[in-house]
Scaffold this active site. Structure first.
Site, PDB file in Angstrom:
ATOM      1  N   ASN A 118      88.852  90.287  33.131  1.00  0.00           N
ATOM      2  CA  ASN A 118      88.281  91.630  33.275  1.00  0.00           C
ATOM      3  C   ASN A 118      89.254  92.478  34.093  1.00  0.00           C
ATOM      4  O   ASN A 118      89.323  92.339  35.310  1.00  0.00           O
ATOM      5  CB  ASN A 118      86.917  91.527  33.988  1.00  0.00           C
ATOM      6  CG  ASN A 118      86.313  92.891  34.251  1.00  0.00           C
ATOM      7  OD1 ASN A 118      86.706  93.888  33.636  1.00  0.00           O
ATOM      8  ND2 ASN A 118      85.342  92.952  35.149  1.00  0.00           N
TER       9      ASN A 118
ATOM     10  N   LYS B 143      89.143  95.645  34.633  1.00  0.00           N
ATOM     11  CA  LYS B 143      88.535  96.830  35.273  1.00  0.00           C
ATOM     12  C   LYS B 143      89.392  98.075  34.998  1.00  0.00           C
ATOM     13  O   LYS B 143      89.950  98.201  33.919  1.00  0.00           O
ATOM     14  CB  LYS B 143      88.338  96.597  36.770  1.00  0.00           C
ATOM     15  CG  LYS B 143      87.654  95.271  37.072  1.00  0.00           C
ATOM     16  CD  LYS B 143      87.187  95.198  38.489  1.00  0.00           C
ATOM     17  CE  LYS B 143      86.754  93.788  38.797  1.00  0.00           C
ATOM     18  NZ  LYS B 143      86.010  93.680  40.024  1.00  0.00           N
TER      19      LYS B 143
ATOM     20  N   HIS C  92      77.692  94.512  34.583  1.00  0.00           N
ATOM     21  CA  HIS C  92      78.552  94.161  35.729  1.00  0.00           C
ATOM     22  C   HIS C  92      78.009  94.857  36.977  1.00  0.00           C
ATOM     23  O   HIS C  92      77.540  96.001  36.905  1.00  0.00           O
ATOM     24  CB  HIS C  92      79.998  94.595  35.449  1.00  0.00           C
ATOM     25  CG  HIS C  92      80.964  93.997  36.427  1.00  0.00           C
ATOM     26  ND1 HIS C  92      81.099  94.462  37.715  1.00  0.00           N
ATOM     27  CD2 HIS C  92      81.820  92.951  36.313  1.00  0.00           C
ATOM     28  CE1 HIS C  92      82.002  93.732  38.346  1.00  0.00           C
ATOM     29  NE2 HIS C  92      82.455  92.803  37.520  1.00  0.00           N
TER      30      HIS C  92
ATOM     31  N   GLU D  58      79.354  96.306  39.332  1.00  0.00           N
ATOM     32  CA  GLU D  58      79.955  97.607  39.662  1.00  0.00           C
ATOM     33  C   GLU D  58      79.248  98.724  38.900  1.00  0.00           C
ATOM     34  O   GLU D  58      79.037  99.808  39.426  1.00  0.00           O
ATOM     35  CB  GLU D  58      81.461  97.577  39.366  1.00  0.00           C
ATOM     36  CG  GLU D  58      82.199  96.734  40.409  1.00  0.00           C
ATOM     37  CD  GLU D  58      83.498  96.128  39.937  1.00  0.00           C
ATOM     38  OE1 GLU D  58      83.939  96.433  38.820  1.00  0.00           O
ATOM     39  OE2 GLU D  58      84.071  95.325  40.703  1.00  0.00           O
TER      40      GLU D  58
ATOM     41  N   GLY E 176      85.982  90.288  44.359  1.00  0.00           N
ATOM     42  CA  GLY E 176      87.109  90.961  44.999  1.00  0.00           C
ATOM     43  C   GLY E 176      87.219  90.728  46.496  1.00  0.00           C
ATOM     44  O   GLY E 176      88.006  91.364  47.180  1.00  0.00           O
TER      45      GLY E 176
HETATM   46  C1  PEP Z   1      84.885  90.714  38.320  1.00  0.00           C
HETATM   47  O1  PEP Z   1      85.572  91.646  37.977  1.00  0.00           O
HETATM   48  O2  PEP Z   1      83.778  90.555  37.820  1.00  0.00           O
HETATM   49  C2  PEP Z   1      85.402  89.777  39.298  1.00  0.00           C
HETATM   50  C3  PEP Z   1      84.844  88.607  39.380  1.00  0.00           C
HETATM   51  O3  PEP Z   1      86.434  90.187  40.052  1.00  0.00           O
HETATM   52  P1  PEP Z   1      87.325  89.252  41.047  1.00  0.00           P
HETATM   53  O4  PEP Z   1      87.758  88.058  40.261  1.00  0.00           O
HETATM   54  O5  PEP Z   1      88.460  90.147  41.434  1.00  0.00           O
HETATM   55  O6  PEP Z   1      86.454  88.875  42.183  1.00  0.00           O
END
Ligand code: PEP
Length: 237
Positions: free
Chosen positions: A5, A7, A90, A92, A164
């Site tokens: 992903n 983003k 998600h 976010e 993150g």
């Molecule tokens: C995500 O984008 O859903 C995610 C798990 O990000 P990260 O791996 O950066 O924690």
């Protein structure tokens, strides 16, 4: 499965560079690449040209086809650029855009109707975890999947506080929670043999293997660490 992903990251150049790097893996058929929407078309062209076996996914989708919705992206548009999957729910998007269960159910519904497989994200916040509400919150979020089948759907367990942050739950916790999700999905009528649970949240090359090896975890959703082609290669093996 390994879901990358990206983003809101990347460019036309880095998408091609990344695909070039990971093209040496024997496990590409287990990978789903979710770049920003704008780069799906060229990623699809590159994948077709080089005959790579990874799949493409969108990071989000709108719950309608061809209506008057400025900025909308429909399932048919995604299919047109070779997209087979969409991430839905998600954290976010749940947090920034206040996407609620009603909207998410509509998104899941149109995806499954139109032949786009769903990667449905759920996860508790730190506050919810600290107050012992994890299971209750996950069950509430899972209820959006009542009435659907798991045949073309995966559930990604992503604790919000792990995304993150560089922090991941204990392996026992991931395992116990994944078992719980499987039980909950079964109680919603999903067939055990069709259920796929992914884990996401600060997965990188140093921890991917041990999480992936957990019995109830069938794959990983990777954000930050997926941006680096070399690191993603290490994760997918
Ligand atoms: C995500 O984008 O859903 C995610 C798990 O990000 P990260 O791996 O950066 O924690």
């Amino acid at each position: 499965m390994f879901v990358a992903n990206w983003k809101m990251n990347g460019s036309s150049i880095t998408v091609k560079e990344w695909l070039n790097i990971i093209s040496s893996s024997d496990n590409l058929n287990k990978c789903i690449f979710c770049p920003p929407l704008l780069y799906l078309k060229e990623a699809n062209e590159f994948i077709s040209e080089k005959k790579l076996s990874l799949s493409l996914g969108a990071q989000d989708i709108d719950p309608e086809n061809n209506i008057s919705l400025t900025g909308g992206i429909s399932p048919s548009m995604l299919k047109d650029v070779g997209c087979k999957y969409s991430i839905i729910g998600h954290s976010e998007r749940r947090n920034f855009y206040k996407e609620d269960s009603t909207l998410l159910i509509d998104k899941v519904s149109i995806c499954l109707k139109e032949g786009i497989k769903v990667i449905f994200c759920i996860g508790e916040s730190l506050e919810e975890r600290n107050s012992g509400q994890t299971k209750e919150i996950l069950s509430q979020q899972l209820r959006a999947l009542d009435g659907f089948s798991s045949e073309n759907l995966m559930v990604a367990y992503e604790p919000v506080w792990a995304i993150g942050s560089g922090r991941i739950p204990l392996l026992e916790d991931i395992s116990e929670t994944s078992d719980y999700l499987i039980d909950e999905l079964i109680s919603l009528g999903h067939k055990q043999e069709e259920i796929t649970i992914l884990y996401g949240g600060s997965v990188d090359a140093s921890n991917a293997k041990e999480i992936y090896q957990l019995k109830s975890v069938s794959g990983l959703l990777i954000g930050g660490a997926s941006l680096d082609g070399e690191q993603f290669l290490k994760i997918i093996g």
